[in-house]
Design a protein around this motif. Structure first.
Motif, PDB file in Angstrom:
ATOM      1  N   THR A   1       0.699  -1.270   0.067  1.00 27.55           N
ATOM      2  CA  THR A   1      -0.146  -0.243  -0.073  1.00 27.55           C
ATOM      3  C   THR A   1       1.176   0.831   0.352  1.00 27.55           C
ATOM      4  O   THR A   1       1.797   1.609   0.762  1.00 27.55           O
ATOM      5  CB  THR A   1      -0.509  -0.269   1.349  1.00 27.55           C
ATOM      6  OG1 THR A   1      -1.506  -1.300   1.443  1.00 27.55           O
ATOM      7  CG2 THR A   1      -2.171   1.256   0.821  1.00 27.55           C
TER       8      THR A   1
ATOM      9  N   ALA B   1       2.156   4.873   0.567  1.00 29.42           N
ATOM     10  CA  ALA B   1       1.971   5.742   1.455  1.00 29.42           C
ATOM     11  C   ALA B   1       1.971   7.514   0.127  1.00 29.42           C
ATOM     12  O   ALA B   1       0.490   8.224   0.344  1.00 29.42           O
ATOM     13  CB  ALA B   1       3.033   5.988   1.921  1.00 29.42           C
ATOM     14  N   GLY B   2       2.668   7.415  -0.775  1.00 26.21           N
ATOM     15  CA  GLY B   2       1.689   7.936  -1.936  1.00 26.21           C
ATOM     16  C   GLY B   2       1.174   7.947  -2.384  1.00 26.21           C
ATOM     17  O   GLY B   2      -0.115   9.358  -3.174  1.00 26.21           O
TER      18      GLY B   2
ATOM     19  N   LEU C   1       4.718   2.545   8.124  1.00 28.85           N
ATOM     20  CA  LEU C   1       5.478   1.974   6.805  1.00 28.85           C
ATOM     21  C   LEU C   1       6.540   1.068   6.525  1.00 28.85           C
ATOM     22  O   LEU C   1       7.574   0.772   8.195  1.00 28.85           O
ATOM     23  CB  LEU C   1       5.643   3.211   6.913  1.00 28.85           C
ATOM     24  CG  LEU C   1       4.705   4.593   6.396  1.00 28.85           C
ATOM     25  CD1 LEU C   1       4.954   5.205   7.293  1.00 28.85           C
ATOM     26  CD2 LEU C   1       4.576   5.094   5.828  1.00 28.85           C
TER      27      LEU C   1
ATOM     28  N   PRO D   1      11.314   0.648   1.342  1.00 29.87           N
ATOM     29  CA  PRO D   1      11.311   0.311   0.188  1.00 29.87           C
ATOM     30  C   PRO D   1      13.200  -0.309  -0.039  1.00 29.87           C
ATOM     31  O   PRO D   1      14.078   0.115   0.437  1.00 29.87           O
ATOM     32  CB  PRO D   1      11.045  -0.358  -1.206  1.00 29.87           C
ATOM     33  CG  PRO D   1      10.874   1.738  -0.753  1.00 29.87           C
ATOM     34  CD  PRO D   1      10.790   1.773   0.572  1.00 29.87           C
TER      35      PRO D   1
ATOM     36  N   ILE E   1       9.397   9.631   2.252  1.00 29.29           N
ATOM     37  CA  ILE E   1       8.008   8.599   3.243  1.00 29.29           C
ATOM     38  C   ILE E   1       7.298   8.317   1.718  1.00 29.29           C
ATOM     39  O   ILE E   1       6.240   7.845   2.378  1.00 29.29           O
ATOM     40  CB  ILE E   1       7.590   9.468   4.390  1.00 29.29           C
ATOM     41  CG1 ILE E   1       7.157   8.357   5.359  1.00 29.29           C
ATOM     42  CG2 ILE E   1       6.987  10.719   3.609  1.00 29.29           C
ATOM     43  CD1 ILE E   1       8.199   8.350   6.643  1.00 29.29           C
ATOM     44  N   LEU E   2       6.289   8.598   1.307  1.00 32.94           N
ATOM     45  CA  LEU E   2       5.813   8.818   0.457  1.00 32.94           C
ATOM     46  C   LEU E   2       6.041   7.808  -0.693  1.00 32.94           C
ATOM     47  O   LEU E   2       5.184   7.326  -1.567  1.00 32.94           O
ATOM     48  CB  LEU E   2       5.495  10.031  -1.007  1.00 32.94           C
ATOM     49  CG  LEU E   2       4.350  11.160   0.105  1.00 32.94           C
ATOM     50  CD1 LEU E   2       4.099  11.974  -1.102  1.00 32.94           C
ATOM     51  CD2 LEU E   2       3.992  10.572   1.053  1.00 32.94           C
ATOM     52  N   ASP E   3       7.206   7.140  -0.837  1.00 40.17           N
ATOM     53  CA  ASP E   3       7.933   5.770  -1.958  1.00 40.17           C
ATOM     54  C   ASP E   3       7.915   5.039  -0.713  1.00 40.17           C
ATOM     55  O   ASP E   3       8.001   3.384  -1.830  1.00 40.17           O
ATOM     56  CB  ASP E   3       9.364   6.239  -2.050  1.00 40.17           C
ATOM     57  CG  ASP E   3       8.481   7.506  -3.776  1.00 40.17           C
ATOM     58  OD1 ASP E   3       8.212   7.140  -4.072  1.00 40.17           O
ATOM     59  OD2 ASP E   3      10.006   7.913  -3.448  1.00 40.17           O
ATOM     60  N   CYS E   4       7.220   4.561   0.788  1.00 37.91           N
ATOM     61  CA  CYS E   4       7.446   3.758   1.202  1.00 37.91           C
ATOM     62  C   CYS E   4       5.899   3.192   0.773  1.00 37.91           C
ATOM     63  O   CYS E   4       4.630   3.205   1.008  1.00 37.91           O
ATOM     64  CB  CYS E   4       7.743   4.016   2.618  1.00 37.91           C
ATOM     65  SG  CYS E   4       9.527   4.967   2.845  1.00 37.91           S
ATOM     66  N   ASP E   5       5.572   1.595   1.673  1.00 43.20           N
ATOM     67  CA  ASP E   5       5.285   1.161   1.830  1.00 43.20           C
ATOM     68  C   ASP E   5       3.734   1.521   3.816  1.00 43.20           C
ATOM     69  O   ASP E   5       4.806   0.783   4.596  1.00 43.20           O
ATOM     70  CB  ASP E   5       4.862  -0.602   1.579  1.00 43.20           C
ATOM     71  CG  ASP E   5       4.829  -0.820   0.499  1.00 43.20           C
ATOM     72  OD1 ASP E   5       4.667  -0.201  -0.956  1.00 43.20           O
ATOM     73  OD2 ASP E   5       5.591  -1.884   0.224  1.00 43.20           O
ATOM     74  N   ILE E   6       2.687   2.122   3.137  1.00 43.06           N
ATOM     75  CA  ILE E   6       2.103   1.894   4.496  1.00 43.06           C
ATOM     76  C   ILE E   6       1.824  -0.003   5.154  1.00 43.06           C
ATOM     77  O   ILE E   6       1.092  -0.534   4.297  1.00 43.06           O
ATOM     78  CB  ILE E   6       0.726   2.161   4.587  1.00 43.06           C
ATOM     79  CG1 ILE E   6       1.225   3.817   4.840  1.00 43.06           C
ATOM     80  CG2 ILE E   6      -0.402   2.218   6.067  1.00 43.06           C
ATOM     81  CD1 ILE E   6      -0.034   4.560   4.243  1.00 43.06           C
TER      82      ILE E   6
END
Lengths: 394, 394
Positions: A273, A275-276, B226, B229, B292-297
């Motif tokens: 999932t 985050a972006g 999160l 990657p 941080i927006l490239d990470c997975d929640i």
């Protein structure tokens, strides 16, 4: 006649149901029934709003399937006794700013030239009708014919109707005898035989040994489900789609108070999932409906849509004992009534009740010729959901 | 001597563990052990960064507990055999813009005057040391003494050590005999007796009948977990806190690759996962660490912190058989070593090994006099987590 359906998404399940209603005995095989792309889908039945440039082969399919939906939903609701969350409220497609409005104007021309009933209204008029829309919305396309249904309720109803015909197992391979598929072998070695096998495993079809390599691509997407707080209910009475800085976004209100906010599109092969993606959806949705940020997130689901090179489904016979039905991309829920009819027709060898241009040419896998695009690697799938413990105080 | 501890959060569990190490027999009672505020907490051990105006009674408690942490963590790791995710990497507090930097300068003065070792460095220097920081970060406070631990690992270790002393049940009421608490009654009517009862049920203490109404407030917060990657690992090597348009935000990197992003603060009484809160955290974190927006929640958890009127814990004797230990607000993880010592001392009647100003006056519930603030209603609690089905293709 006995048919094995590999895949318990909306396509596999509705095909199995159609077959059973024709007197055919069926077995649906899936390790996690209804937990693939159908679990993520918002369920917009939107032939008009899904019109985009360069996909004209899709329009007649979408329109034909939309016409089948009232009967499909009524029959399934009657057979299962389930409420399907079917809503015939209209759809608005809103412009986030003037540039988005320019894009919508061009899209309206295309939709009209394709024969759809659409109108462009001013932002102020849209807010009169749907007061939760943001002040910044500067115009909206109204589409009376674009409706919605709850895909999780649809697959639950289909699973209920097919409960005695469903096997929770993974198919490893097709069993072939003298050039004809005669059954499937499960992960545990069990062999099931059938007169026909239908492979309807979405973007995972290429993970099944014995299926010719299909030119499928996995188009990953995040979808967020929310609950509207009591004080704001109902927040919306129509499906709100929109363009925000040229990015598409939608919010589908369910009769039971749920909102479905989607969807990202990624072909990065990442099953987590992102985050972006979650950030983008919340940010863009806020531009159209600011109060979305006052709602509670109940679920974030990430799944792969089964895309084909031309975004048209892949339905066709691959050998005398096997039919494939996949590649429904972002249209699986809308196309289920038509796709299941076509697939059932093919499997039973009958004439197709309807087919684009009078034949299955538009959807047949043979249209890709000798292409053998590399398949995506198998990937895990993710659902974010709200765990609600019984309580916390000791 | 036998002690019942009501509440299996980090305070109840660490108190029970301390008691057992002193030879006291204990029973911990909780319907959902370690699933309250401790399940949400990021685990920053940050006496300096938690210094804010108007909370000077807290500083000596935070400092004393931070000093106890190395031994507390080492003892627990040895007793349980668990890795606690303990990191002694320093903390940066970053300024999102020049206005935030002005606030940080004032805070640095306060932290220094309170005796903490902090330095202000330029944004460029901060990026040299932590390259994932955004170009917009225009300054940072470095705090060598602010560390972190994984609260979920800590409570798991405590539960492992206390596995034979834990009862999964809800306490309905204290049992009182002649003005003295002599035990507890569970939801199913079972009665447990003890020489002492410790009520350490966080923000739910007021849901237990027989506990004097404590002036607790539920301060709800969202916390996002999160996964970085592979290609970006390690994204961060320090805890990154910051002010972004005056809003506090933090990102705690774990030794195992997890990031913890938090936290919102709401006193709206809503236990659901607020979409606006999730949006705010992602938006503000992106300002400090764009990737941080490239990470997975992987998880979104919403819980209530147990706040007191002055943000100082409430630890004290309420009758000859009962001690309360709650109100740890956003400091429960940091204050666990000290709070559990003080609580265990009180329950066993020994001298307190340490207490602010030489007594328990600063934390005693009697400081609120005859106040009887209304308690919050019981509320459900929410965790968003990633379900990872075994796979999806049939």
């Amino acid at each position: 006649m006995h048919v094995i359906v590999v895949g318990a998404g909306i396509i596999g399940l509705s095909t199995a149901w159609k077959l059973r209603r024709r007197g055919v005995s069926v077995t649906v095989v899936d390790p996690n029934p209804a937990m693939g792309a159908s679990h993520a889908a918002a369920g917009m039945l939107a032939p008009a709003a899904e019109v985009v440039w360069g996909q004209s082969p899709l329009y007649p399919l979408m329109r034909a399937s939309a016409d089948l939906y009232p009967d499909f939903a009524a029959d399934l609701a009657a057979a299962s006794g389930h409420d399907l969350g079917y809503s015939r409220a209209e759809t608005f497609v809103c412009a986030g700013d003037r540039a988005d409005l320019a894009s919508l104007r061009e899209l309206v021309d295309l939709q009209r030239s394709s024969g759809f009933d659409v109108s462009l209204i001013a932002g102020s008029r849209a807010r009169d009708l749907e007061p939760s829309l943001a002040p910044g919305v500067c115009g909206a396309v109204t589409i009376p014919g674009d409706h919605s249904i709850d895909p999780r309720r649809v697959t639950a109803a289909l699973l209920a109707v097919l409960r005695d015909d469903t096997v929770r197992a993974r198919v490893n391979t097709l069993i072939n005898a003298a050039g004809r598929t005669v059954g499937v072998e499960l992960e545990d070695g069990t062999r099931l035989t059938a007169d026909q096998v239908i492979v309807a495993a979405g973007s995972s079809c290429n993970d099944i040994s014995g299926v010719p390599r299909l030119p499928l691509r996995q188009v990953w997407g995040e979808v967020i489900r929310l609950r509207v707080p009591e004080a704001l209910t109902p927040l919306l009475t129509r499906t709100i789609r929109g363009l925000v800085n040229a990015r598409p976004v939608y919010i589908v209100p369910r009769p039971d108070g749920e909102l479905v906010l989607g969807a990202t599109s990624r072909e990065d092969g990442r099953s987590g999932t992102n985050a972006g993606g979650v950030h983008q959806l919340l940010r863009d949705a806020e531009r159209l409906v600011p109060a979305i940020l006052d709602c509670d997130i109940t679920d974030i689901t990430t799944r792969a849509r089964p895309g084909s090179p031309d975004d048209v489904p892949i339905i066709g016979r691959i050998d005398p004992g096997c039919v494939v039905s996949t590649g429904f991309f972002r249209h699986g829920i809308l196309l289920a009534p038509l796709g299941s009819d076509l697939t059932a027709d093919l499997a039973t060898g009958g004439d197709t009740a309807w087919a684009p241009s009078g034949s299955l040419a538009a959807v047949g896998p043979e249209r890709f010729g000798s292409q053998n695009l590399p398949s995506n690697a198998p990937a895990t799938q993710h659902t974010v959901l709200i765990q609600q413990p019984a309580g916390s105080h000791p």
